[in-house]
Design a protein around this motif. Structure first.
Motif, short mmCIF file in Angstrom:
data_model
loop_
_atom_site.label_atom_id
_atom_site.label_comp_id
_atom_site.label_asym_id
_atom_site.label_seq_id
_atom_site.Cartn_x
_atom_site.Cartn_y
_atom_site.Cartn_z
N VAL A 82 1.09 2.88 -8.07
CA VAL A 82 0.35 2.70 -6.19
C VAL A 82 -1.20 3.02 -5.81
O VAL A 82 -1.63 3.96 -6.63
CB VAL A 82 1.17 2.74 -4.86
CG1 VAL A 82 1.41 4.29 -5.31
CG2 VAL A 82 0.84 2.49 -3.37
N GLY A 83 -1.81 2.24 -5.19
CA GLY A 83 -3.21 2.76 -4.67
C GLY A 83 -4.23 1.14 -4.75
O GLY A 83 -5.37 1.50 -3.96
N VAL A 84 -4.55 0.82 -6.12
CA VAL A 84 -5.41 -0.37 -6.23
C VAL A 84 -5.52 -1.54 -4.60
O VAL A 84 -6.80 -1.22 -4.25
CB VAL A 84 -4.89 -1.01 -6.87
CG1 VAL A 84 -3.89 -2.63 -6.72
CG2 VAL A 84 -6.62 -2.42 -7.11
N ASN A 85 -4.42 -1.45 -3.92
CA ASN A 85 -4.47 -2.18 -2.77
C ASN A 85 -5.35 -1.17 -1.69
O ASN A 85 -5.67 -2.11 -0.52
CB ASN A 85 -3.07 -2.65 -2.26
CG ASN A 85 -2.88 -3.83 -2.84
OD1 ASN A 85 -3.05 -4.75 -3.32
ND2 ASN A 85 -0.94 -3.62 -3.58
N PHE A 108 -4.82 8.81 2.31
CA PHE A 108 -4.43 8.34 1.15
C PHE A 108 -3.65 10.03 0.35
O PHE A 108 -2.74 10.10 0.35
CB PHE A 108 -5.46 8.09 -0.03
CG PHE A 108 -4.22 7.21 -0.68
CD1 PHE A 108 -4.16 6.01 -1.01
CD2 PHE A 108 -4.35 8.05 -2.62
CE1 PHE A 108 -2.84 5.45 -2.45
CE2 PHE A 108 -3.57 7.83 -3.33
CZ PHE A 108 -2.91 6.46 -3.33
N ARG A 109 -4.65 11.34 0.78
CA ARG A 109 -3.45 12.18 -0.15
C ARG A 109 -2.58 12.32 0.88
O ARG A 109 -1.29 13.12 0.33
CB ARG A 109 -4.99 13.34 -0.07
CG ARG A 109 -4.59 13.65 -1.24
CD ARG A 109 -5.66 15.47 -1.57
NE ARG A 109 -5.90 15.58 -2.90
CZ ARG A 109 -4.63 16.72 -3.10
NH1 ARG A 109 -4.25 17.12 -1.54
NH2 ARG A 109 -4.53 17.66 -4.00
N GLU A 110 -2.85 12.71 1.60
CA GLU A 110 -1.71 13.23 2.64
C GLU A 110 -0.57 12.07 2.83
O GLU A 110 0.67 12.85 2.71
CB GLU A 110 -2.18 13.40 3.94
CG GLU A 110 -3.27 14.37 4.18
CD GLU A 110 -4.35 13.73 4.66
OE1 GLU A 110 -4.78 12.44 3.67
OE2 GLU A 110 -5.75 14.20 4.68
N ASN A 111 -0.60 10.90 2.82
CA ASN A 111 0.41 10.67 2.50
C ASN A 111 1.73 10.14 1.39
O ASN A 111 2.71 9.92 1.36
CB ASN A 111 0.60 8.35 2.60
CG ASN A 111 0.01 8.59 4.64
OD1 ASN A 111 0.26 8.92 4.93
ND2 ASN A 111 -1.12 7.39 4.77
N TYR A 112 -0.02 10.40 -0.36
CA TYR A 112 1.16 10.68 -1.39
C TYR A 112 1.83 12.21 -1.27
O TYR A 112 2.76 12.30 -2.19
CB TYR A 112 -0.28 10.89 -2.56
CG TYR A 112 0.83 10.38 -3.33
CD1 TYR A 112 -0.01 9.18 -3.74
CD2 TYR A 112 1.31 11.41 -4.30
CE1 TYR A 112 0.77 8.33 -5.26
CE2 TYR A 112 1.78 10.75 -5.75
CZ TYR A 112 1.67 9.28 -6.28
OH TYR A 112 1.97 9.11 -7.43
N THR A 128 0.63 -1.39 -0.17
CA THR A 128 0.04 0.15 -0.35
C THR A 128 0.62 1.19 0.20
O THR A 128 2.02 1.16 0.00
CB THR A 128 -1.32 0.23 1.35
OG1 THR A 128 -0.16 0.34 2.61
CG2 THR A 128 -1.80 -1.19 0.81
N LEU A 129 0.11 2.19 0.08
CA LEU A 129 1.14 3.60 0.33
C LEU A 129 1.70 4.40 1.05
O LEU A 129 3.29 3.96 1.08
CB LEU A 129 -0.27 4.67 -0.24
CG LEU A 129 1.11 6.43 -0.39
CD1 LEU A 129 1.72 6.35 -0.73
CD2 LEU A 129 -0.30 6.96 -0.51
N PRO A 130 1.51 3.38 2.69
CA PRO A 130 2.08 3.43 3.95
C PRO A 130 2.96 3.20 3.56
O PRO A 130 4.69 2.75 4.37
CB PRO A 130 1.16 3.15 4.73
CG PRO A 130 -0.54 3.55 4.19
CD PRO A 130 -0.14 3.29 3.20
#
Length: 202
Positions: A79-82, A99-103, A55-57
């Motif tokens: 990344v993103g589908v998981n 998600f947005r903050e992590n990206y 995942t992104l994290p």
């Protein structure tokens, strides 16, 4: 550019640790890109750091080891589908997953701790099986957030959902995806084509 690095999940990974004959590149779009580029620049170093299930994290947690320590000249992110899978299977929304903050944190770290150029690619999904129709709006939200952030940071964004689904309509889903998420060789060829078109335009 001397060192190109790819970050992502299983779509990027493509068995890179299980197929030594592919030099750690897996057997997907990264290898197709490498094979093409090496014909004209054999000394170019291409590194696949995709991880099945990431995942992104998870990409953020591994960023120092997988990317920053290798001082790449170009980093591509897919990344993103998981993260979508977590949202759909647990009810933990993209917002709750930050998600947005992590990206944004990912881009900040890459830009502040490296001199690499960055390419952002959007996630994709196929209505195959049909139940994935319920997931597609969330995939499109991830695509929208990724594209928006890329724009804010002045980075290129390569959308993949529409072109891949267009190809699936032309050839039939089984010709492009094995399960609605992962790709056949035809799907990987299209990602490579899209990426190479951008690369030669840099």
């Amino acid at each position: 550019m001397k060192r190109l690095l790819f970050l992502g999940d299983s779509i990027t990974d493509c068995g890179r640790l299980w197929h030594p004959e592919h030099n750690g590149l897996g057997d997907g779009y990264v290898k197709i890109i490498a094979d093409f580029l090496h014909m004209e620049a054999p000394s170019l170093e291409i590194i696949n750091k995709g991880h099945d299930g990431f995942t992104l994290p998870a990409i953020l947690r591994n960023l120092s080891v997988d990317c920053l320590s290798l001082t790449p000249d170009l980093v591509t992110i897919l990344v993103g589908v998981n993260d979508v899978s977590i949202a759909m299977n647990t009810g933990k929304s993209l917002s709750q997953q930050h998600f947005r903050e992590n990206y944004s944190v990912l881009l900040d770290r890459l830009l502040s701790q490296s001199s690499a150029k960055i390419v952002c690619m959007g996630p994709f999904l196929f209505p195959y099986p049909q139940e994935y129709n319920l997931w597609i709006p969330t995939v499109l939200k991830v695509e929208e957030m990724t594209a928006s952030l890329a724009g804010e940071y002045g980075l290129p964004f390569l959308p993949l959902h529409k072109p891949l689904n267009r190809l699936a309509k032309e050839l039939g889903c089984p010709a492009v995806t094995t399960d609605g998420i992962h790709l056949t060789s035809e799907g990987h060829k299209l990602i490579a084509k899209i990426w190479l078109a951008h690369y030669y335009g840099i």
